[in-house]
Motif scaffolding. Structure first.
Motif, PDB file in Angstrom:
ATOM      1  N   GLU A  98     -34.173  60.285  89.049  1.00 37.69           N
ATOM      2  CA  GLU A  98     -34.978  59.462  89.297  1.00 37.69           C
ATOM      3  C   GLU A  98     -35.267  59.369  90.848  1.00 37.69           C
ATOM      4  OE1 GLU A  98     -36.897  55.091  88.462  1.00 37.69           O
ATOM      5  OE2 GLU A  98     -35.148  55.851  87.492  1.00 37.69           O
ATOM      6  N   TYR A  99     -34.292  59.147  91.693  1.00 38.29           N
ATOM      7  CA  TYR A  99     -34.298  59.189  93.290  1.00 38.29           C
ATOM      8  C   TYR A  99     -34.957  60.275  93.831  1.00 38.29           C
ATOM      9  CZ  TYR A  99     -32.992  59.598  97.899  1.00 38.29           C
ATOM     10  OH  TYR A  99     -33.144  60.021  99.399  1.00 38.29           O
ATOM     11  N   LEU A 100     -34.940  61.481  93.338  1.00 38.21           N
ATOM     12  CA  LEU A 100     -35.378  62.792  93.649  1.00 38.21           C
ATOM     13  C   LEU A 100     -36.781  62.997  93.335  1.00 38.21           C
ATOM     14  CD1 LEU A 100     -32.662  65.541  93.056  1.00 38.21           C
ATOM     15  CD2 LEU A 100     -33.169  64.282  95.278  1.00 38.21           C
ATOM     16  N   SER A 101     -37.259  62.366  92.213  1.00 39.32           N
ATOM     17  CA  SER A 101     -38.573  62.337  91.701  1.00 39.32           C
ATOM     18  C   SER A 101     -39.543  61.483  92.673  1.00 39.32           C
ATOM     19  CB  SER A 101     -38.486  61.800  90.031  1.00 39.32           C
ATOM     20  OG  SER A 101     -38.590  62.917  89.322  1.00 39.32           O
ATOM     21  N   ASN A 102     -38.774  60.185  92.973  1.00 36.05           N
ATOM     22  CA  ASN A 102     -39.611  59.213  93.440  1.00 36.05           C
ATOM     23  C   ASN A 102     -39.851  59.782  95.193  1.00 36.05           C
ATOM     24  OD1 ASN A 102     -39.783  57.298  91.528  1.00 36.05           O
ATOM     25  ND2 ASN A 102     -38.165  56.369  91.885  1.00 36.05           N
ATOM     26  N   ARG A 103     -38.458  60.438  95.582  1.00 35.91           N
ATOM     27  CA  ARG A 103     -38.630  60.965  96.759  1.00 35.91           C
ATOM     28  C   ARG A 103     -39.912  61.952  96.958  1.00 35.91           C
ATOM     29  NH1 ARG A 103     -34.432  65.371  98.245  1.00 35.91           N
ATOM     30  NH2 ARG A 103     -36.006  66.486  97.095  1.00 35.91           N
ATOM     31  N   ASP A 104     -39.886  62.877  96.095  1.00 35.85           N
ATOM     32  CA  ASP A 104     -40.919  63.919  96.224  1.00 35.85           C
ATOM     33  C   ASP A 104     -42.448  63.404  95.901  1.00 35.85           C
ATOM     34  OD1 ASP A 104     -38.517  65.747  96.642  1.00 35.85           O
ATOM     35  OD2 ASP A 104     -39.189  66.415  94.542  1.00 35.85           O
TER      36      ASP A 104
ATOM     37  N   ASP B 214     -54.322  62.449  93.200  1.00 34.41           N
ATOM     38  CA  ASP B 214     -53.244  61.790  93.106  1.00 34.41           C
ATOM     39  C   ASP B 214     -53.141  61.078  91.612  1.00 34.41           C
ATOM     40  OD1 ASP B 214     -55.471  60.333  94.411  1.00 34.41           O
ATOM     41  OD2 ASP B 214     -54.278  58.484  94.048  1.00 34.41           O
ATOM     42  N   GLN B 215     -54.317  60.673  91.136  1.00 32.26           N
ATOM     43  CA  GLN B 215     -54.383  60.047  89.565  1.00 32.26           C
ATOM     44  C   GLN B 215     -54.007  61.043  88.587  1.00 32.26           C
ATOM     45  OE1 GLN B 215     -54.513  56.960  89.264  1.00 32.26           O
ATOM     46  NE2 GLN B 215     -54.271  56.871  91.361  1.00 32.26           N
ATOM     47  N   LYS B 216     -53.826  62.391  88.902  1.00 29.59           N
ATOM     48  CA  LYS B 216     -53.916  63.331  87.995  1.00 29.59           C
ATOM     49  C   LYS B 216     -52.317  63.945  88.094  1.00 29.59           C
ATOM     50  CE  LYS B 216     -58.250  65.573  87.639  1.00 29.59           C
ATOM     51  NZ  LYS B 216     -58.522  64.746  86.096  1.00 29.59           N
ATOM     52  N   ILE B 217     -51.600  63.504  88.774  1.00 31.21           N
ATOM     53  CA  ILE B 217     -50.077  63.967  89.031  1.00 31.21           C
ATOM     54  C   ILE B 217     -49.079  62.883  89.009  1.00 31.21           C
ATOM     55  CG2 ILE B 217     -48.493  65.192  90.818  1.00 31.21           C
ATOM     56  CD1 ILE B 217     -51.139  66.460  91.990  1.00 31.21           C
ATOM     57  N   LYS B 218     -48.188  63.055  88.052  1.00 25.02           N
ATOM     58  CA  LYS B 218     -47.105  61.974  87.821  1.00 25.02           C
ATOM     59  C   LYS B 218     -45.571  62.640  88.005  1.00 25.02           C
ATOM     60  CE  LYS B 218     -49.988  59.560  84.121  1.00 25.02           C
ATOM     61  NZ  LYS B 218     -51.213  60.512  84.155  1.00 25.02           N
ATOM     62  N   TYR B 219     -45.010  61.925  88.625  1.00 20.98           N
ATOM     63  CA  TYR B 219     -43.732  62.074  88.894  1.00 20.98           C
ATOM     64  C   TYR B 219     -42.721  61.281  87.769  1.00 20.98           C
ATOM     65  CZ  TYR B 219     -44.417  65.468  92.680  1.00 20.98           C
ATOM     66  OH  TYR B 219     -44.708  66.564  93.535  1.00 20.98           O
ATOM     67  N   GLY B 220     -41.586  61.707  87.602  1.00 18.24           N
ATOM     68  CA  GLY B 220     -40.645  60.962  87.003  1.00 18.24           C
ATOM     69  C   GLY B 220     -39.431  61.894  86.213  1.00 18.24           C
ATOM     70  N   THR B 221     -38.769  61.407  85.342  1.00 22.45           N
ATOM     71  CA  THR B 221     -37.532  61.848  85.026  1.00 22.45           C
ATOM     72  C   THR B 221     -37.888  62.656  83.500  1.00 22.45           C
ATOM     73  OG1 THR B 221     -36.704  60.209  83.609  1.00 22.45           O
ATOM     74  CG2 THR B 221     -35.812  60.300  86.056  1.00 22.45           C
TER      75      THR B 221
ATOM     76  N   ASN C 295     -43.460  60.457  96.892  1.00 16.48           N
ATOM     77  CA  ASN C 295     -43.514  59.809  98.151  1.00 16.48           C
ATOM     78  C   ASN C 295     -43.897  60.730  99.159  1.00 16.48           C
ATOM     79  OD1 ASN C 295     -43.322  57.137  96.994  1.00 16.48           O
ATOM     80  ND2 ASN C 295     -41.329  56.867  97.487  1.00 16.48           N
ATOM     81  N   ASP C 296     -43.209  62.078  99.346  1.00 16.19           N
ATOM     82  CA  ASP C 296     -43.357  62.601 100.276  1.00 16.19           C
ATOM     83  C   ASP C 296     -44.730  63.831 100.084  1.00 16.19           C
ATOM     84  OD1 ASP C 296     -40.594  62.415 101.329  1.00 16.19           O
ATOM     85  OD2 ASP C 296     -40.167  64.118 100.450  1.00 16.19           O
ATOM     86  N   PHE C 297     -45.298  63.642  99.040  1.00 14.46           N
ATOM     87  CA  PHE C 297     -46.426  64.565  98.933  1.00 14.46           C
ATOM     88  C   PHE C 297     -47.520  63.856  98.423  1.00 14.46           C
ATOM     89  CE2 PHE C 297     -42.972  67.712  98.329  1.00 14.46           C
ATOM     90  CZ  PHE C 297     -43.580  68.651  99.446  1.00 14.46           C
ATOM     91  N   ASP C 298     -47.507  62.487  98.316  1.00 15.00           N
ATOM     92  CA  ASP C 298     -48.689  61.624  98.048  1.00 15.00           C
ATOM     93  C   ASP C 298     -49.797  61.661  98.675  1.00 15.00           C
ATOM     94  OD1 ASP C 298     -49.042  59.680  95.662  1.00 15.00           O
ATOM     95  OD2 ASP C 298     -49.080  58.245  97.091  1.00 15.00           O
ATOM     96  N   SER C 299     -49.470  61.876 100.227  1.00 20.20           N
ATOM     97  CA  SER C 299     -50.631  61.719 101.186  1.00 20.20           C
ATOM     98  C   SER C 299     -51.588  63.032 100.888  1.00 20.20           C
ATOM     99  CB  SER C 299     -49.951  61.746 102.341  1.00 20.20           C
ATOM    100  OG  SER C 299     -49.300  62.862 102.916  1.00 20.20           O
ATOM    101  N   VAL C 300     -50.761  64.132 100.466  1.00 19.65           N
ATOM    102  CA  VAL C 300     -51.635  65.313 100.209  1.00 19.65           C
ATOM    103  C   VAL C 300     -52.411  65.254  99.079  1.00 19.65           C
ATOM    104  CG1 VAL C 300     -51.226  67.850  99.641  1.00 19.65           C
ATOM    105  CG2 VAL C 300     -49.705  66.917 101.374  1.00 19.65           C
ATOM    106  N   PHE C 301     -51.749  64.551  97.924  1.00 20.08           N
ATOM    107  CA  PHE C 301     -52.300  64.402  96.588  1.00 20.08           C
ATOM    108  C   PHE C 301     -53.638  63.359  96.818  1.00 20.08           C
ATOM    109  CE2 PHE C 301     -47.884  64.887  94.623  1.00 20.08           C
ATOM    110  CZ  PHE C 301     -48.139  66.243  94.804  1.00 20.08           C
ATOM    111  N   LYS C 302     -53.490  62.528  97.527  1.00 16.48           N
ATOM    112  CA  LYS C 302     -54.755  61.417  98.023  1.00 16.48           C
ATOM    113  C   LYS C 302     -55.772  62.329  98.427  1.00 16.48           C
ATOM    114  CE  LYS C 302     -51.998  57.368  97.509  1.00 16.48           C
ATOM    115  NZ  LYS C 302     -51.468  56.012  97.875  1.00 16.48           N
TER     116      LYS C 302
END
Length: 104
Positions: free
Chosen positions: A51-57, A71-78, A59-66
């Protein structure tokens, strides 16, 4: 039920699994792939065991997705969260088990 719209001619892109080895840039490969699918209008689930790595990734790429408006089409999780989500799209698994127990 969630309606999935796959652009004509891109049906082969649905339900793909990719393995990227250690040190091969998983975070970047997954983010770029998610962008391509997102721009095609495809809902994307990026999954990881941690979960930590998913959240990190995310957050790292959220500005690109936005910036790309996806950003609403891409979900990260375990993997566990993805499996639970997919099961719950088919039925409420907790409710189904409860009803099954009560019937017997």
């Amino acid at each position: 039920n969630e309606m999935r719209v796959i652009p004509e001619g891109f049906e082969y892109l649905e339900n793909n699994l990719v393995e990227v080895g250690t040190g091969e840039g998983k975070s970047v490969v997954i983010a770029i792939t998610a962008c391509v699918f997102g721009l095609l209008g495809i809902e994307v689930n990026c999954s990881c065991y941690n979960e930590y790595l998913s959240n990190r990734d995310k957050n790292d790429f959220d500005s690109v997705f936005k910036a790309l408006g996806i950003d609403q089409k891409i979900k990260y999780g375990t993997f566990n969260k993805l499996c639970e989500s997919l099961l719950n799209q088919q039925c409420n698994i907790r409710q189904a088990i409860n009803e099954s127990i009560l019937k017997n």
